[in-house]
Scaffold this motif. Structure first.
Motif, PDB file in Angstrom:
ATOM      1  N   TYR A  17      22.713  32.333  54.499  1.00  0.00           N
ATOM      2  CA  TYR A  17      23.299  32.686  53.214  1.00  0.00           C
ATOM      3  C   TYR A  17      24.379  31.672  52.833  1.00  0.00           C
ATOM      4  CZ  TYR A  17      21.372  37.262  54.620  1.00  0.00           C
ATOM      5  OH  TYR A  17      20.567  38.277  55.045  1.00  0.00           O
ATOM      6  N   ILE A  18      24.760  31.685  51.577  1.00  0.00           N
ATOM      7  CA  ILE A  18      25.827  30.814  51.079  1.00  0.00           C
ATOM      8  C   ILE A  18      27.085  31.656  50.897  1.00  0.00           C
ATOM      9  CG2 ILE A  18      26.583  29.303  49.202  1.00  0.00           C
ATOM     10  CD1 ILE A  18      23.591  28.792  48.624  1.00  0.00           C
ATOM     11  N   PRO A  19      28.121  31.431  51.684  1.00  0.00           N
ATOM     12  CA  PRO A  19      29.324  32.263  51.585  1.00  0.00           C
ATOM     13  C   PRO A  19      30.203  31.873  50.404  1.00  0.00           C
ATOM     14  CG  PRO A  19      29.592  30.617  53.301  1.00  0.00           C
ATOM     15  CD  PRO A  19      28.185  30.470  52.805  1.00  0.00           C
ATOM     16  N   VAL A  20      30.770  32.891  49.760  1.00  0.00           N
ATOM     17  CA  VAL A  20      31.755  32.712  48.687  1.00  0.00           C
ATOM     18  C   VAL A  20      32.879  33.701  48.954  1.00  0.00           C
ATOM     19  CG1 VAL A  20      32.177  32.715  46.202  1.00  0.00           C
ATOM     20  CG2 VAL A  20      29.895  32.134  47.072  1.00  0.00           C
ATOM     21  N   ILE A  21      34.095  33.220  49.101  1.00  0.00           N
ATOM     22  CA  ILE A  21      35.210  34.101  49.470  1.00  0.00           C
ATOM     23  C   ILE A  21      35.844  34.701  48.221  1.00  0.00           C
ATOM     24  CG2 ILE A  21      37.486  34.200  50.562  1.00  0.00           C
ATOM     25  CD1 ILE A  21      36.481  32.059  52.520  1.00  0.00           C
ATOM     26  N   ASP A  22      35.985  36.024  48.230  1.00  0.00           N
ATOM     27  CA  ASP A  22      36.530  36.772  47.098  1.00  0.00           C
ATOM     28  C   ASP A  22      37.880  37.379  47.465  1.00  0.00           C
ATOM     29  OD1 ASP A  22      37.134  38.449  45.008  1.00  0.00           O
ATOM     30  OD2 ASP A  22      35.343  39.718  45.194  1.00  0.00           O
ATOM     31  N   MET A  23      38.940  36.762  46.981  1.00  0.00           N
ATOM     32  CA  MET A  23      40.277  37.364  47.049  1.00  0.00           C
ATOM     33  C   MET A  23      40.791  37.511  45.618  1.00  0.00           C
ATOM     34  SD  MET A  23      42.028  35.616  50.438  1.00  0.00           S
ATOM     35  CE  MET A  23      43.622  36.402  50.128  1.00  0.00           C
ATOM     36  N   GLN A  24      39.894  37.994  44.770  1.00  0.00           N
ATOM     37  CA  GLN A  24      40.173  38.117  43.341  1.00  0.00           C
ATOM     38  C   GLN A  24      40.020  39.530  42.817  1.00  0.00           C
ATOM     39  OE1 GLN A  24      38.489  35.053  40.771  1.00  0.00           O
ATOM     40  NE2 GLN A  24      37.795  36.579  39.281  1.00  0.00           N
ATOM     41  N   ARG A  25      39.015  40.228  43.288  1.00  0.00           N
ATOM     42  CA  ARG A  25      38.622  41.479  42.640  1.00  0.00           C
ATOM     43  C   ARG A  25      39.392  42.698  43.120  1.00  0.00           C
ATOM     44  NH1 ARG A  25      32.247  39.907  43.047  1.00  0.00           N
ATOM     45  NH2 ARG A  25      32.165  38.552  41.214  1.00  0.00           N
ATOM     46  N   ASN A  26      40.250  42.527  44.121  1.00  0.00           N
ATOM     47  CA  ASN A  26      41.084  43.646  44.559  1.00  0.00           C
ATOM     48  C   ASN A  26      42.450  43.125  44.979  1.00  0.00           C
ATOM     49  OD1 ASN A  26      39.347  42.653  46.932  1.00  0.00           O
ATOM     50  ND2 ASN A  26      40.987  43.747  47.989  1.00  0.00           N
ATOM     51  N   ALA A  27      43.411  44.019  45.069  1.00  0.00           N
ATOM     52  CA  ALA A  27      44.790  43.634  45.384  1.00  0.00           C
ATOM     53  C   ALA A  27      44.862  43.008  46.768  1.00  0.00           C
ATOM     54  CB  ALA A  27      45.700  44.856  45.307  1.00  0.00           C
ATOM     55  N   ASN A  28      45.726  41.993  46.914  1.00  0.00           N
ATOM     56  CA  ASN A  28      46.017  41.408  48.214  1.00  0.00           C
ATOM     57  C   ASN A  28      47.439  40.867  48.188  1.00  0.00           C
ATOM     58  OD1 ASN A  28      45.897  38.477  47.348  1.00  0.00           O
ATOM     59  ND2 ASN A  28      43.772  39.048  46.914  1.00  0.00           N
ATOM     60  N   SER A  29      47.877  40.301  49.290  1.00  0.00           N
ATOM     61  CA  SER A  29      49.278  39.910  49.437  1.00  0.00           C
ATOM     62  C   SER A  29      49.683  38.741  48.548  1.00  0.00           C
ATOM     63  CB  SER A  29      49.571  39.532  50.900  1.00  0.00           C
ATOM     64  OG  SER A  29      49.273  40.604  51.762  1.00  0.00           O
ATOM     65  N   TYR A  30      48.710  38.042  47.938  1.00  0.00           N
ATOM     66  CA  TYR A  30      49.032  36.789  47.254  1.00  0.00           C
ATOM     67  C   TYR A  30      48.727  36.793  45.767  1.00  0.00           C
ATOM     68  CZ  TYR A  30      49.839  35.641  52.002  1.00  0.00           C
ATOM     69  OH  TYR A  30      50.345  35.688  53.280  1.00  0.00           O
ATOM     70  N   LEU A  31      48.253  37.916  45.238  1.00  0.00           N
ATOM     71  CA  LEU A  31      48.044  38.047  43.799  1.00  0.00           C
ATOM     72  C   LEU A  31      49.118  38.928  43.190  1.00  0.00           C
ATOM     73  CD1 LEU A  31      44.197  38.664  43.338  1.00  0.00           C
ATOM     74  CD2 LEU A  31      45.476  36.570  42.809  1.00  0.00           C
ATOM     75  N   GLU A  32      49.712  38.452  42.083  1.00  0.00           N
ATOM     76  CA  GLU A  32      50.562  39.325  41.283  1.00  0.00           C
ATOM     77  C   GLU A  32      49.666  40.376  40.634  1.00  0.00           C
ATOM     78  OE1 GLU A  32      53.720  38.960  41.472  1.00  0.00           O
ATOM     79  OE2 GLU A  32      53.914  36.900  42.221  1.00  0.00           O
ATOM     80  N   GLU A  33      50.248  41.506  40.290  1.00  0.00           N
ATOM     81  CA  GLU A  33      49.442  42.615  39.761  1.00  0.00           C
ATOM     82  C   GLU A  33      48.606  42.193  38.557  1.00  0.00           C
ATOM     83  OE1 GLU A  33      50.052  47.216  38.177  1.00  0.00           O
ATOM     84  OE2 GLU A  33      51.688  46.171  39.213  1.00  0.00           O
ATOM     85  N   GLU A  34      49.191  41.381  37.679  1.00  0.00           N
ATOM     86  CA  GLU A  34      48.476  40.986  36.467  1.00  0.00           C
ATOM     87  C   GLU A  34      47.392  39.940  36.736  1.00  0.00           C
ATOM     88  OE1 GLU A  34      52.246  38.440  36.704  1.00  0.00           O
ATOM     89  OE2 GLU A  34      51.675  40.542  37.060  1.00  0.00           O
ATOM     90  N   GLU A  35      47.338  39.402  37.946  1.00  0.00           N
ATOM     91  CA  GLU A  35      46.333  38.393  38.290  1.00  0.00           C
ATOM     92  C   GLU A  35      45.082  38.981  38.915  1.00  0.00           C
ATOM     93  OE1 GLU A  35      49.126  34.503  39.294  1.00  0.00           O
ATOM     94  OE2 GLU A  35      48.756  35.977  40.883  1.00  0.00           O
ATOM     95  N   ILE A  36      45.139  40.257  39.323  1.00  0.00           N
ATOM     96  CA  ILE A  36      44.003  40.893  39.987  1.00  0.00           C
ATOM     97  C   ILE A  36      42.804  40.900  39.041  1.00  0.00           C
ATOM     98  CG2 ILE A  36      43.125  43.012  41.039  1.00  0.00           C
ATOM     99  CD1 ILE A  36      46.067  43.669  41.751  1.00  0.00           C
ATOM    100  N   GLY A  37      41.670  40.406  39.547  1.00  0.00           N
ATOM    101  CA  GLY A  37      40.466  40.328  38.735  1.00  0.00           C
ATOM    102  C   GLY A  37      40.373  39.066  37.897  1.00  0.00           C
ATOM    103  N   LYS A  38      41.439  38.263  37.883  1.00  0.00           N
ATOM    104  CA  LYS A  38      41.465  37.061  37.040  1.00  0.00           C
ATOM    105  C   LYS A  38      41.568  35.770  37.843  1.00  0.00           C
ATOM    106  CE  LYS A  38      43.756  39.629  33.333  1.00  0.00           C
ATOM    107  NZ  LYS A  38      45.000  39.749  32.501  1.00  0.00           N
ATOM    108  N   LYS A  39      42.251  35.803  38.985  1.00  0.00           N
ATOM    109  CA  LYS A  39      42.432  34.606  39.798  1.00  0.00           C
ATOM    110  C   LYS A  39      42.014  34.893  41.230  1.00  0.00           C
ATOM    111  CE  LYS A  39      46.273  32.703  37.075  1.00  0.00           C
ATOM    112  NZ  LYS A  39      47.658  32.153  37.121  1.00  0.00           N
ATOM    113  N   ASN A  40      41.467  33.877  41.876  1.00  0.00           N
ATOM    114  CA  ASN A  40      41.024  34.023  43.257  1.00  0.00           C
ATOM    115  C   ASN A  40      42.093  33.428  44.172  1.00  0.00           C
ATOM    116  OD1 ASN A  40      39.698  34.111  45.735  1.00  0.00           O
ATOM    117  ND2 ASN A  40      37.714  33.571  44.848  1.00  0.00           N
ATOM    118  N   ALA A  41      42.836  34.285  44.868  1.00  0.00           N
ATOM    119  CA  ALA A  41      43.948  33.827  45.704  1.00  0.00           C
ATOM    120  C   ALA A  41      43.488  32.870  46.792  1.00  0.00           C
ATOM    121  CB  ALA A  41      44.680  35.020  46.309  1.00  0.00           C
ATOM    122  N   TRP A  42      42.256  33.013  47.261  1.00  0.00           N
ATOM    123  CA  TRP A  42      41.757  32.095  48.285  1.00  0.00           C
ATOM    124  C   TRP A  42      41.838  30.654  47.792  1.00  0.00           C
ATOM    125  CZ3 TRP A  42      40.954  32.054  53.265  1.00  0.00           C
ATOM    126  CH2 TRP A  42      40.221  31.005  53.824  1.00  0.00           C
TER     127      TRP A  42
END
Length: 314
Positions: free
Chosen positions: A69-94
């Motif tokens: 498979y071809i891996p794609v890392i998603d640190m965008q679609r849910n909250a994590n330690s490196y996204l501001e609240e307004e960035e969730i779903g818009k920017k990929n912290a990875w």
């Protein structure tokens, strides 16, 4: 109280819901790339440091590669330690810190036919680098080679770290030290490696500096009290970055500590990554067994001498 909130208050029901929500599943978003299968690497919402994400993502990337498979890392679609609240779903912290393993982004696969969403839960079935790479040189080298092939650091951050190392140390021999404190020491998280006391690490660092003729010491720590102990012990031989350090965090999760500055979450991740990149560039290493240590071991080309404490688990 709504029925959903009521059910989530029942631990057994909530656990079932989380397992269902974050299960591995196949989806299709269109008809593009019919000859490819993309594996989206996810992790359930949690409060962990950058190299915890790195290690678990590595395990899932490897799983994907081994299955074709071809891996794609998603640190965008849910909250994590490196996204501001307004960035969730818009920017990929990875992508703030690393390149995508195979060059494909979430946007690139947005209309693809064959997509597998990874399980977002960390279980005993997940195989990723951890404490064992500090004990097994061959295993460490195996994961190091995998890291350098698939988890490339953002070029701008890599360059900034290299320039900083040169300005701090020039061509002098350097002992790198990682010493964890704050919430890790206070909370003693179950099944995580026990961390050495700062005074013991200082003693060991002095021994190694004499043995390996290191002129300077680079310290990576998030704990201001630990920094002050090292400053007292090593004086003008000590170097640190300007990354923020914490005082008296009690039992608070360090990822909840916020500083009054713009883009604080991004900056905390960048500062942490640069700290560990500098550690990876040192000639020798002494450290507790922790995520940052594993990151330094994998990003380095190997140390002339290393001493990683193996004190068991909390």
């Amino acid at each position: 109280m709504g029925i959903k909130k009521l059910l989530k208050g029942i631990p057994a029901v909530d656990q079932l819901y989380v397992r269902y929500k974050w299960r591995e599943k196949k989806i299709s978003l269109g008809e593009e790339n019919p000859d490819k299968i993309f594996f989206v690497v996810r992790r359930a919402t949690c409060k962990v440091g950058l190299f915890s994400y790195v290690m678990t993502n590595m395990g899932l990337v490897r799983q994907a590669v081994e299955q074709g498979y071809i891996p794609v890392i998603d640190m965008q679609r849910n909250a994590n330690s490196y996204l501001e609240e307004e960035e969730i779903g818009k920017k990929n912290a990875w992508e703030f810190y690393f390149e995508q393993p195979c060059g494909y982004t979430l946007e690139d696969i947005g209309r693809s036919k064959n997509i597998i969403l990874s399980s977002g839960l960390i279980t005993d079935e997940n195989i990723f680098p951890g404490r064992e790479i500090t004990l097994d040189e061959e295993l460490c080298e195996e994961w190091r080679n995998f890291f350098h092939k698939y988890l490339r650091v953002n070029e701008e951050i890599q360059r900034e770290a290299e320039e900083l190392y040169s300005s701090l140390f020039g061509k002098k021999r350097v002992l790198g030290v990682l010493c964890r404190g704050t919430d890790y020491k206070n909370n003693r998280p179950a099944n995580h490696p026990i961390q050495p006391e700062a005074d013991e690490v200082i003693r060991k660092a002095k021994e190694i500096m004499r043995m390996k003729n290191c002129e300077m010491l680079y310290l990576a720590t998030e704990d201001d009290e630990i920094y002050r102990k090292f400053a007292s012990a090593f004086g003008d031989r000590l170097r640190v970055t300007e990354a923020k350090r914490c005082k008296n965090t009690g039992n608070a999760n360090i990822n909840d500590i916020e500083y009054e500055r713009k883009n604080d979450r991004y900056l905390k991740g960048k500062e942490y990554l640069i700290n560990i990149l500098l550690l990876a560039m040192c000639d020798c290493l002494v450290a507790g067994s922790a995520g940052g240590t594993y990151g330094a071991l994998l990003m380095s080309g190997g140390y002339e001498y290393q001493y990683v404490y193996d004190l068991g688990l909390y």
